[in-house]
Design an enzyme around this catalytic site. Structure first.
Site, mmCIF file in Angstrom:
data_model
loop_
_atom_site.group_PDB
_atom_site.id
_atom_site.type_symbol
_atom_site.label_atom_id
_atom_site.label_comp_id
_atom_site.label_asym_id
_atom_site.label_seq_id
_atom_site.Cartn_x
_atom_site.Cartn_y
_atom_site.Cartn_z
ATOM 1 N N SER A 111 -9.112 6.027 -5.063
ATOM 2 C CA SER A 111 -7.772 5.543 -5.704
ATOM 3 C C SER A 111 -6.541 6.496 -5.170
ATOM 4 C CB SER A 111 -7.893 5.530 -7.268
ATOM 5 O OG SER A 111 -6.851 4.777 -7.840
ATOM 6 N N GLU A 209 -8.915 -1.207 -0.097
ATOM 7 C CA GLU A 209 -9.411 -1.422 -1.556
ATOM 8 C C GLU A 209 -8.036 -1.564 -2.598
ATOM 9 O OE1 GLU A 209 -9.837 0.125 -4.848
ATOM 10 O OE2 GLU A 209 -8.884 1.736 -4.090
ATOM 11 N N HIS A 275 -12.325 0.089 -7.059
ATOM 12 C CA HIS A 275 -11.937 -0.116 -8.531
ATOM 13 C C HIS A 275 -12.874 -1.233 -9.089
ATOM 14 C CE1 HIS A 275 -8.500 2.191 -7.490
ATOM 15 N NE2 HIS A 275 -8.379 2.594 -8.694
#
Length: 304
Positions: A111, A209, A275
């Protein structure tokens, strides 16, 4: 440069270089590390939430201090991030990259941690790991077994093969490619454009992502990478989970197919990293072999 593998009983550091972890989730995640035979050591400032900017786990200098101490401590064999959120871009200009190069060890997170992966890859030449974090993934209840098993790659240096139908791969563009893996969260990659930490995709395999962004935002960020030349010399693309609302699924799928139809490199969709649950760890800076015709992804070990 690959870090040393982990062994049963190793002490590992846990830091929060971005947002503040939820304490209960952090405790559960630490227990999971212990169940794997590791001895987690919490950074001094992990729970010192910044009083001015509550979205930060602690003031910048404190989060930076935790990261530096973990890399400098010879008793610490790996550095795990507690969670993402926001804040690593604030640290990147002040990291001691030479010190990290001289003290290579496993660095693990995803992230917002994407910013540190890109920076460390560029300035320390160290393989790092985009993988599930201590509080936000290992601290979830119930815990996903596949997510936990993904950490086994840190103990056993061996190549890993992912193939359809064991994994829900689809091909957006057919072909084969081999190269160094780079990338991570799309928002963070777009944010780095125009900075000294901008991603180098030349002759590399790009992993992307995202989480719950509408199609127009994904469109805008892909266009930003395109206009910055990030797809001109890339060898291939791996699309991880985008964790989309049901209303955005079809639009985003159409967008991805139209966008990558402009290129001739292979594009694999459906790798369960990011995620999502399960969330598989992958070595950033490691070598991968991509075959979207046979729907096979081989990832060389990220440890030595």
């Amino acid at each position: 440069m690959k870090p040393q593998r982990l062994n049963y009983g190793d002490r590992v550091g846990v830091i929060a270089p971005a947002g503040p972890p939820i304490e209960e989730e952090l405790k559960r995640g630490l227990d999971v590390l212990r169940s794997l035979g590791l001895d987690p050591v919490l950074g001094a400032h992990v729970l010192n939430q910044d009083l001015t900017f509550s979205y930060l786990a602690a003031p910048d200098e404190s989060r930076l201090e935790d990261l530096h101490r973990m890399f400098l401590d010879p008793c610490i064999k790996a550095v795990f991030c507690a969670r993402g959120g926001y804040g690593t871009a604030r640290l990147a200009p002040y990291l001691d990259y030479s010190m990290i190069s001289c003290n290579p060890k496993v660095f693990w997170g995803y992230s917002d941690i994407t910013y540190l992966h890109s920076a460390i890859h560029k300035y320390s030449n160290l393989v790092t790991f985009h993988g599930p974090m201590v509080a936000s993934d290992l601290g979830r209840s119930p815990l996903n077994n596949e997510t936990t098993l993904s950490l086994s790659q840190l103990f056993i240096p061996k190549n890993t093969i992912y193939r359809y139908p064991d994994f829900p791969f689809t091909s957006i563009q057919n072909g084969k490619a081999e190269g160094i893996l780079v990338g991570g969260n799309l928002t963070v990659l777009a944010d780095s454009m125009g900075t000294v930490f901008e991603l180098n995709t030349d002759n590399r395999i790009l992993f992307i992502e995202e989480i719950n962004e509408p199609a127009y935002r994904i469109d805008a960020m892909l266009m930003q990478l395109q206009l910055a030349g990030k797809f001109e010399h890339v060898k291939g693309v791996i699309l991880g989970d985008f964790n989309l609302e049901a209303s955005e699924l079809d639009k985003t799928q159409m967008l991805l197919r139209q966008f990558f139809a402009l290129y001739n490199f292979p594009v694999l969709q459906g790798f369960p990293a990011g995620h999502c649950t399960p969330n598989y760890g992958i070595p950033i800076g490691g070598r991968v072999h991509l075959d979207t015709t046979s729907l096979v992804l081989q990832i060389e070990t990220g440890v030595t």
